[in-house]
Design a protein around this motif. Structure first.
Motif, PDB file in Angstrom:
ATOM      1  N   ALA A 631      56.148  34.676  40.115  1.00 41.19           N
ATOM      2  CA  ALA A 631      55.351  35.323  40.753  1.00 41.19           C
ATOM      3  C   ALA A 631      54.150  35.622  39.779  1.00 41.19           C
ATOM      4  CB  ALA A 631      55.778  36.496  41.465  1.00 41.19           C
ATOM      5  N   ARG A 632      54.255  35.777  38.701  1.00 41.09           N
ATOM      6  CA  ARG A 632      53.332  36.155  37.708  1.00 41.09           C
ATOM      7  C   ARG A 632      52.822  34.952  36.875  1.00 41.09           C
ATOM      8  NH1 ARG A 632      55.085  42.082  35.053  1.00 41.09           N
ATOM      9  NH2 ARG A 632      53.881  43.153  36.484  1.00 41.09           N
ATOM     10  N   GLY A 633      53.283  33.685  37.367  1.00 38.30           N
ATOM     11  CA  GLY A 633      52.599  32.517  36.842  1.00 38.30           C
ATOM     12  C   GLY A 633      53.147  31.995  35.349  1.00 38.30           C
ATOM     13  N   ASP A 634      54.131  32.767  34.994  1.00 40.53           N
ATOM     14  CA  ASP A 634      54.783  32.550  33.551  1.00 40.53           C
ATOM     15  C   ASP A 634      55.806  31.338  33.873  1.00 40.53           C
ATOM     16  OD1 ASP A 634      53.631  34.944  32.586  1.00 40.53           O
ATOM     17  OD2 ASP A 634      55.323  36.117  33.154  1.00 40.53           O
ATOM     18  N   TRP A 635      54.928  29.992  34.017  1.00 39.28           N
ATOM     19  CA  TRP A 635      55.939  28.884  34.517  1.00 39.28           C
ATOM     20  C   TRP A 635      57.010  28.579  33.343  1.00 39.28           C
ATOM     21  CZ3 TRP A 635      54.337  29.538  38.800  1.00 39.28           C
ATOM     22  CH2 TRP A 635      53.031  29.517  39.137  1.00 39.28           C
ATOM     23  N   ALA A 636      56.825  28.397  32.065  1.00 39.98           N
ATOM     24  CA  ALA A 636      57.796  28.082  31.278  1.00 39.98           C
ATOM     25  C   ALA A 636      59.036  29.142  31.492  1.00 39.98           C
ATOM     26  CB  ALA A 636      57.150  28.154  29.625  1.00 39.98           C
ATOM     27  N   GLU A 637      58.911  30.274  31.272  1.00 42.39           N
ATOM     28  CA  GLU A 637      60.019  31.061  31.155  1.00 42.39           C
ATOM     29  C   GLU A 637      60.762  31.033  32.673  1.00 42.39           C
ATOM     30  OE1 GLU A 637      59.633  35.163  29.867  1.00 42.39           O
ATOM     31  OE2 GLU A 637      57.792  34.407  28.614  1.00 42.39           O
ATOM     32  N   ALA A 638      59.951  30.988  33.610  1.00 38.22           N
ATOM     33  CA  ALA A 638      60.491  30.879  35.060  1.00 38.22           C
ATOM     34  C   ALA A 638      61.269  29.607  35.234  1.00 38.22           C
ATOM     35  CB  ALA A 638      59.403  30.977  36.092  1.00 38.22           C
ATOM     36  N   ALA A 639      60.653  28.492  34.690  1.00 37.03           N
ATOM     37  CA  ALA A 639      61.401  27.163  34.905  1.00 37.03           C
ATOM     38  C   ALA A 639      62.905  27.232  33.841  1.00 37.03           C
ATOM     39  CB  ALA A 639      60.600  26.004  34.218  1.00 37.03           C
ATOM     40  N   ALA A 798      38.418  38.571  57.798  1.00 34.56           N
ATOM     41  CA  ALA A 798      38.991  37.894  56.711  1.00 34.56           C
ATOM     42  C   ALA A 798      39.036  38.766  55.396  1.00 34.56           C
ATOM     43  CB  ALA A 798      38.835  36.451  56.836  1.00 34.56           C
ATOM     44  N   GLY A 799      37.704  39.124  55.185  1.00 29.91           N
ATOM     45  CA  GLY A 799      37.440  39.873  53.999  1.00 29.91           C
ATOM     46  C   GLY A 799      38.368  41.027  53.858  1.00 29.91           C
ATOM     47  N   GLU A 800      38.552  41.570  54.971  1.00 30.11           N
ATOM     48  CA  GLU A 800      39.309  42.902  54.772  1.00 30.11           C
ATOM     49  C   GLU A 800      40.731  42.536  54.642  1.00 30.11           C
ATOM     50  OE1 GLU A 800      39.185  44.798  58.809  1.00 30.11           O
ATOM     51  OE2 GLU A 800      36.839  45.257  58.583  1.00 30.11           O
ATOM     52  N   GLN A 801      41.316  41.481  55.139  1.00 30.43           N
ATOM     53  CA  GLN A 801      42.785  41.305  54.902  1.00 30.43           C
ATOM     54  C   GLN A 801      42.829  40.758  53.511  1.00 30.43           C
ATOM     55  OE1 GLN A 801      45.410  41.522  56.837  1.00 30.43           O
ATOM     56  NE2 GLN A 801      44.352  42.417  58.205  1.00 30.43           N
ATOM     57  N   LEU A 802      41.800  40.033  52.912  1.00 35.35           N
ATOM     58  CA  LEU A 802      41.935  39.392  51.593  1.00 35.35           C
ATOM     59  C   LEU A 802      41.577  40.367  50.586  1.00 35.35           C
ATOM     60  CD1 LEU A 802      39.821  36.275  52.212  1.00 35.35           C
ATOM     61  CD2 LEU A 802      42.329  36.204  51.810  1.00 35.35           C
ATOM     62  N   ARG A 803      40.910  41.173  50.666  1.00 35.64           N
ATOM     63  CA  ARG A 803      40.629  42.567  49.970  1.00 35.64           C
ATOM     64  C   ARG A 803      41.909  43.433  49.672  1.00 35.64           C
ATOM     65  NH1 ARG A 803      35.139  42.961  51.844  1.00 35.64           N
ATOM     66  NH2 ARG A 803      33.734  42.116  50.212  1.00 35.64           N
ATOM     67  N   ALA A 804      42.533  43.663  51.016  1.00 36.52           N
ATOM     68  CA  ALA A 804      43.880  44.196  50.564  1.00 36.52           C
ATOM     69  C   ALA A 804      45.092  43.544  50.069  1.00 36.52           C
ATOM     70  CB  ALA A 804      44.403  44.679  52.286  1.00 36.52           C
ATOM     71  N   ALA A 805      44.996  42.272  50.123  1.00 29.47           N
ATOM     72  CA  ALA A 805      45.825  41.457  49.394  1.00 29.47           C
ATOM     73  C   ALA A 805      45.538  41.451  47.778  1.00 29.47           C
ATOM     74  CB  ALA A 805      45.784  40.030  49.905  1.00 29.47           C
ATOM     75  N   ARG A 806      44.194  41.265  47.622  1.00 28.84           N
ATOM     76  CA  ARG A 806      43.767  41.310  46.216  1.00 28.84           C
ATOM     77  C   ARG A 806      44.317  42.432  45.346  1.00 28.84           C
ATOM     78  NH1 ARG A 806      39.585  42.841  42.890  1.00 28.84           N
ATOM     79  NH2 ARG A 806      39.055  41.168  41.191  1.00 28.84           N
ATOM     80  N   GLU A 807      43.810  43.715  46.128  1.00 28.61           N
ATOM     81  CA  GLU A 807      44.236  45.208  45.506  1.00 28.61           C
ATOM     82  C   GLU A 807      45.684  45.106  45.029  1.00 28.61           C
ATOM     83  OE1 GLU A 807      44.571  49.707  46.724  1.00 28.61           O
ATOM     84  OE2 GLU A 807      43.438  48.533  48.198  1.00 28.61           O
ATOM     85  N   ILE A 808      46.736  44.551  45.878  1.00 33.45           N
ATOM     86  CA  ILE A 808      48.146  44.546  45.664  1.00 33.45           C
ATOM     87  C   ILE A 808      48.501  43.351  44.582  1.00 33.45           C
ATOM     88  CG2 ILE A 808      50.672  44.341  46.238  1.00 33.45           C
ATOM     89  CD1 ILE A 808      49.482  45.043  49.195  1.00 33.45           C
ATOM     90  N   LEU A 809      47.754  42.281  44.704  1.00 34.81           N
ATOM     91  CA  LEU A 809      48.388  41.318  43.694  1.00 34.81           C
ATOM     92  C   LEU A 809      47.615  41.559  42.069  1.00 34.81           C
ATOM     93  CD1 LEU A 809      47.290  38.117  45.851  1.00 34.81           C
ATOM     94  CD2 LEU A 809      49.404  39.026  45.391  1.00 34.81           C
ATOM     95  N   VAL A 810      46.705  42.437  42.427  1.00 33.30           N
ATOM     96  CA  VAL A 810      46.069  42.829  40.913  1.00 33.30           C
ATOM     97  C   VAL A 810      46.880  43.802  40.234  1.00 33.30           C
ATOM     98  CG1 VAL A 810      44.210  44.268  39.528  1.00 33.30           C
ATOM     99  CG2 VAL A 810      43.517  42.361  41.494  1.00 33.30           C
ATOM    100  N   ARG A 811      47.483  44.608  41.120  1.00 32.41           N
ATOM    101  CA  ARG A 811      48.397  45.678  40.583  1.00 32.41           C
ATOM    102  C   ARG A 811      49.960  45.103  40.062  1.00 32.41           C
ATOM    103  NH1 ARG A 811      48.588  48.779  44.700  1.00 32.41           N
ATOM    104  NH2 ARG A 811      50.652  48.558  45.378  1.00 32.41           N
ATOM    105  N   LEU A 812      50.230  44.112  40.826  1.00 30.60           N
ATOM    106  CA  LEU A 812      51.510  43.300  40.372  1.00 30.60           C
ATOM    107  C   LEU A 812      51.106  42.381  39.271  1.00 30.60           C
ATOM    108  CD1 LEU A 812      52.936  42.606  44.094  1.00 30.60           C
ATOM    109  CD2 LEU A 812      53.594  44.729  42.206  1.00 30.60           C
ATOM    110  N   ASP A 813      49.747  42.137  38.901  1.00 33.71           N
ATOM    111  CA  ASP A 813      49.605  40.967  38.140  1.00 33.71           C
ATOM    112  C   ASP A 813      50.238  39.709  38.463  1.00 33.71           C
ATOM    113  OD1 ASP A 813      48.523  40.091  35.809  1.00 33.71           O
ATOM    114  OD2 ASP A 813      50.400  40.095  34.493  1.00 33.71           O
ATOM    115  N   ALA A 814      50.189  39.309  39.842  1.00 37.18           N
ATOM    116  CA  ALA A 814      50.786  38.348  40.396  1.00 37.18           C
ATOM    117  C   ALA A 814      49.803  37.020  40.359  1.00 37.18           C
ATOM    118  CB  ALA A 814      51.004  38.353  41.756  1.00 37.18           C
ATOM    119  N   LYS A 815      49.580  36.407  39.498  1.00 39.24           N
ATOM    120  CA  LYS A 815      48.356  35.537  38.916  1.00 39.24           C
ATOM    121  C   LYS A 815      47.957  34.414  39.851  1.00 39.24           C
ATOM    122  CE  LYS A 815      48.480  36.620  34.057  1.00 39.24           C
ATOM    123  NZ  LYS A 815      49.758  37.398  33.997  1.00 39.24           N
TER     124      LYS A 815
END
Length: 902
Positions: A631-639, A798-815
């Motif tokens: 979820a954080r995009g750490d591909w090598a470690e995830a693999a 759409a912008g409302e939904q995407l901004r809500a998603a972005r706020e959470i994803l930034v907090r989680l560092d879900a790149k």
């Protein structure tokens, strides 16, 4: 003599340790090469205020935690552990605390030394490994002295610890001819010519112990022999003769004291040796023994030691059988320690002894009932060796092997299986073989069935409970939740305190959750008010079970709360209990959005398993680790984590197959590769519908599979994957699963072109998500809904939904998903703005874990105990995270984390 370079390496390690960078040092070399002399010289030069020192003794290698007891003997605030430690991880956690206290408030540098580690008991070495791995910012230099670190009898964890790239590794070889010349001069035995020194080097291979003994014994006569090319020098094997010649030259009282001391081991109390030798005043004899190089003493500790194990061996084996037996029997009568007395009686035995075997077995069984598995195994093994009849030998051996399995001390399971396969058919034999072959599930089940048929539970409730407990564990591995719960409940009814597992009540509860009865089980559990910190063993199991039940019924906060309490309070439980508690907690932390905590607990579980040489008990931890890393995009470690799960899946059995499929699928989803998601998850369909691996509360996957088929345009297959999951989620009234299913339904209906049905599904998903409170799932829902609205031309919504998603994803560092979200925002013609940096994003996962616990009000010592690290490491992390977050107090830290929802 001649160890300038080695001493310099030790001094450099000490200098680094003094800066708060803990050091590991391995000293290797043949017997008599000078390893002990080097380390003792170094310690004398270092002048450290606190040294935790222990030495292995071949005669005591079966004494569980004997070496650890030496390390803790004089340590401040050392716990009275001994046989009370359930396994090496619990003992190791205690050692971490002792090392922390030994540094004191001023930050003194501490040395932890284990000499002759090849003769140390395995549990102590595992505890040492566990402790040293958890030192991060401590002023500690840990020194392991061993003949050969690659000895297969040493724990694998210790070998890995001592051969890592950052270890200071010192390999001692023999002294050079010139150094032997200096040795001779230092001993006062004369000056060696170059020719004589070369001959002595050739003869002794430069071994300083043998060369010293030879020079001291032969004196000037040896020098003459060395000069004469045709002379015959004493053979190396005559080292024993040289030692015994010294002993023969001593007064009778000295000989008696040294002989008595040899019966006590490489080291022993002076008063015990004197009493055994029948001497009221041993000091004159001790003085002569010290002068002769046969014994040493440390002023003030009243303990005598042999200068080298080879000297001890020479003296001990010189005793005739009759005298040796008499001394051991006398020693047995003088000690008040039952275990030590039995060991002396065993050493005095001249053949099978039914009464002694019975006494040893009785002690072993009592220790087993107290969960002191390592000590119990030693007593039972000795009892087996002294048993006069085959049936008793086999029974005691079976019980000893079981204890070694429970202590994590069976490095070669196949060897153990081969050993007991030749035993007579019995319930115990089949039970233990079933336990040893648990990963061969079909064979294990057949063996356990045979054991159950041969057992009469009403007459043998303890054995019946053990068999039932293994059935529960087996059926859990086979994802047969109902069978798991029923067998676990039966084990509790038969003998609740004798199931040979400290997880039987948890297995009963989690089996109900696995079989779809989580809500009913939670109700049946009633009000469990126990505080984890003071909970009984049974209550702690139930609290862990309740955490799982709460997770299965949408109460993620309650699950995390229960499991956090359990993990913080389970230091005295087995490694398996602690690994499973940490792993389950890591899963619910992942769901709750506490990803840094989740990674810390995954790492803790994996290291617990590795350091106790039981990596198999933590293989499912790799799935949780793969989820966060993906979820954080750490591909090598995830693999890397996914690859480990595939290795376990090679067995072909359901549980590891499911685990491997999930790890691969979540990694493929994060990478945006739907075809790989399908390839990973489709095999699960062959396991049958409505299986426990689809149960809400476990790691969800049908929504991933449906989304992947939708992305590939296979709408019918997406429907087939999704519909049963929707039905099951509705039946369980599991809001988290309903939200996932509804999101996936929205994606499918949008792909089919039914905008109204898609919008209805997304709205239903939002409604359920409000109850589930799983932030990453909510972010993916906002993202999917926003993508749908953008494609429908509704950019503002759409912008409302995407901004809500972005706020959470930034907090989680879900790149990966954050990048997708920002591309969607850009496609809407909206500014993405600066990502900024959340407070926790500045911190390492370990720093986040420390910060959260400090902010919750825990003291540094409480944080250290919960995370199984030292107090100095907690202080180190606080010293780094305070400036990163711009705070300078615990109160400000709590406010910062609360304000930022980090």
């Amino acid at each position: 003599m001649g160890r300038t370079e080695a001493l310099a390496l030790l001094e450099q390690a000490l200098d680094r340790a003094r800066t708060g960078v803990p050091q590991r040092v391995l000293v290797e070399g043949r017997a008599g090469i000078g390893k002990t002399a080097l380390v003792r010289r170094f310690m004398a030069l270092a002048g450290l205020p606190r040294v935790l020192y222990a030495e292995g003794d071949e005669a005591e290698s079966g004494l569980a935690f004997g070496v650890l007891g030496q390390l803790l003997a004089d340590a401040p605030g050392a716990p009275a552990g001994g046989d009370g430690w359930v396994d090496s991880s619990a003992a190791g956690a205690a050692l971490v605390e002792v090392i922390g206290r030994a540094q004191g408030p001023g930050g003194d540098t501490v040395a932890v030394v284990v000499d002759d580690a090849q003769w140390a008991d395995r549990p102590s070495l595992q505890a040492l490994t566990f402790a040293v791995r958890r030192l991060r910012a401590d002023r500690v230099v840990a020194i392991v002295v061993v003949r050969d670190i690659h000895d297969v009898l040493l724990p694998g964890g210790l070998r890995r610890l001592c051969t890592a790239a950052d270890v200071v590794r010192i390999r001692l070889e023999g002294l050079a001819p010139a150094e032997l010349g200096l040795l001779s001069r230092g001993l006062g035995t004369g000056r060696l010519t170059a020719r004589a020194a070369a001959r002595l080097h050739t003869h002794t291979a430069g071994n300083p112990l043998y060369a010293q003994t030879l020079l001291e014994q032969s004196g000037l006569g040896l020098l003459d022999d060395l000069e004469r090319s045709g002379s015959t020098l004493p053979a190396p094997k005559s080292f024993t003769a040289l030692v015994l010649a010294r002993l023969s030259a001593c007064a009778p009282a000295t000989e008696a004291l040294v002989s008595a001391a040899s019966v006590l081991g490489v080291h022993g109390a002076l008063d015990a040796a004197a009493e055994l030798a029948g001497q009221d005043n041993p000091l004159p004899a001790l003085e002569q023994a010290v002068s002769a190089g046969l014994l040493t003493e440390r002023v003030g500790d009243l303990v005598v030691r042999f200068p080298h194990p080879l000297i001890h061996a020479a003296v001990y084996h010189r005793l005739g059988p009759a005298r040796r037996a008499a001394l051991h029997l006398r020693a047995a009568g003088l000690t008040g320690d039952e275990s030590l007395a039995l060991r002396h009686r065993a050493c005095a035995a001249t053949g099978p002894d039914r009464a002694l075997a019975a006494d040893l077995a009785a002690l072993g069984r009592r220790l087993a009932s107290e969960r002191a598995w390592s000590s119990a195994a030693g007593q039972l093994s000795t009892a087996a060796g002294l048993s006069p009849d085959r049936a008793a030998y086999e029974q005691f051996t079976l019980e000893a092997v079981e204890c070694r399995v429970l202590a994590g001390e069976v490095p070669d399971t196949a060897e153990a299986v081969e050993r007991i396969q030749g035993f007579a058919q019995s319930a115990w034999r089949s039970y233990l073989l079933g336990r040893l072959t648990l990963f061969d599930m079909d064979r294990s089940e057949a063996l356990l069935c045979d054991a159950w048929k041969r057992c009469e539970p009403e007459i043998e409730p303890v054995l019946g409970a053990r068999i039932a407990g293994q059935f529960a564990a087996l059926y859990g591995s086979m994802l047969r939740g109902t069978d798991q719960a029923e067998w676990a409940q039966l084990a509790v009814r038969l003998a609740p305190d004798s199931t040979a597992t400290d997880m039987i009540r948890f297995l009963a509860i989690s089996g109900q959750a696995m079989s779809g009865r989580a809500a009913q089980a939670l109700t049946a559990l009633g009000r469990l008010e126990a505080d984890p910190a003071v909970a009984s063993p049974a209550e702690l199991e139930e609290l862990m079970g309740r955490g799982v039940l709460r997770g299965h019924t949408d109460d993620l906060a309650g699950a995390v709360r229960d499991l956090t309490g359990v993990l913080g309070a389970c230091h005295s439980r087995s490694a398996m209990f602690r690994v499973i508690a940490a792993n389950i907690l890591a899963w619910y932390e992942y769901q709750s959005g506490h990803w840094d905590d989740s990674m810390v607990h995954c790492d803790l579980a994996l290291s617990l398993a590795a350091d106790t040489d039981q990596p198999h008990i933590a293989f499912s931890c790799h799935v949780n680790a793969a989820l966060v890393r993906s979820a954080r995009g750490d591909w090598a470690e995830a693999a890397g984590h996914a690859r480990v799960t595939r290795e376990y899946a090679a067995s072909g059995h359901p549980y590891p197959l499911v685990q491997a499929a999930l790890a691969a699928a979540y990694l493929a989803r994060a990478r945006g590769r739907p075809e790989e998601v399908v390839a990973a998850l489709e095999p699960l369909l062959a396991l049958g519908r409505r299986g426990p691996f689809e149960e809400p509360g476990l790691i969800p996957w049908p929504d991933l599979l449906a989304d992947a088929w939708t992305a590939l345009g296979e709408h019918k297959r997406a429907e087939e994957a999704l519909a049963p999951y929707e039905e099951l989620a509705a039946e369980r009234v599991h809001h988290g699963a309903l939200a996932l299913a509804a999101r996936s339904r929205g994606n499918l209906e949008a792909a089919r072109g039914d905008a109204a049905a898609a919008e209805q599904a997304f709205r239903a998903a939002h409604s359920h998500a409000e109850h589930a409170r799983a932030p990453f799932d909510r972010a993916l829902l906002h993202l999917a809904h926003g993508q749908f609205l953008r494609r429908a031309g509704k950019r503002t919504l759409a912008g409302e939904q995407l901004r809500a998603a972005r706020e959470i994803l930034v907090r989680l560092d879900a790149k990966p998903d954050l990048e997708c979200c920002e591309r969607e925002l850009a496609a809407c013609g909206l500014e993405t703005g600066e990502r900024g940096t959340r407070g926790a994003a500045l911190l390492t996962p370990q720093e986040v874990a420390v910060a959260r616990r400090v902010a919750s009000g825990l003291t540094n010592r409480q944080v250290a105990r919960e995370l199984v690290i030292s107090v100095k490491t907690v202080e180190y992390h606080l010293g780094r995270l305070y400036p990163k977050l711009g705070v300078d107090s615990r109160h400000q830290l709590a406010s910062r984390l609360a304000d930022g929802q980090d």
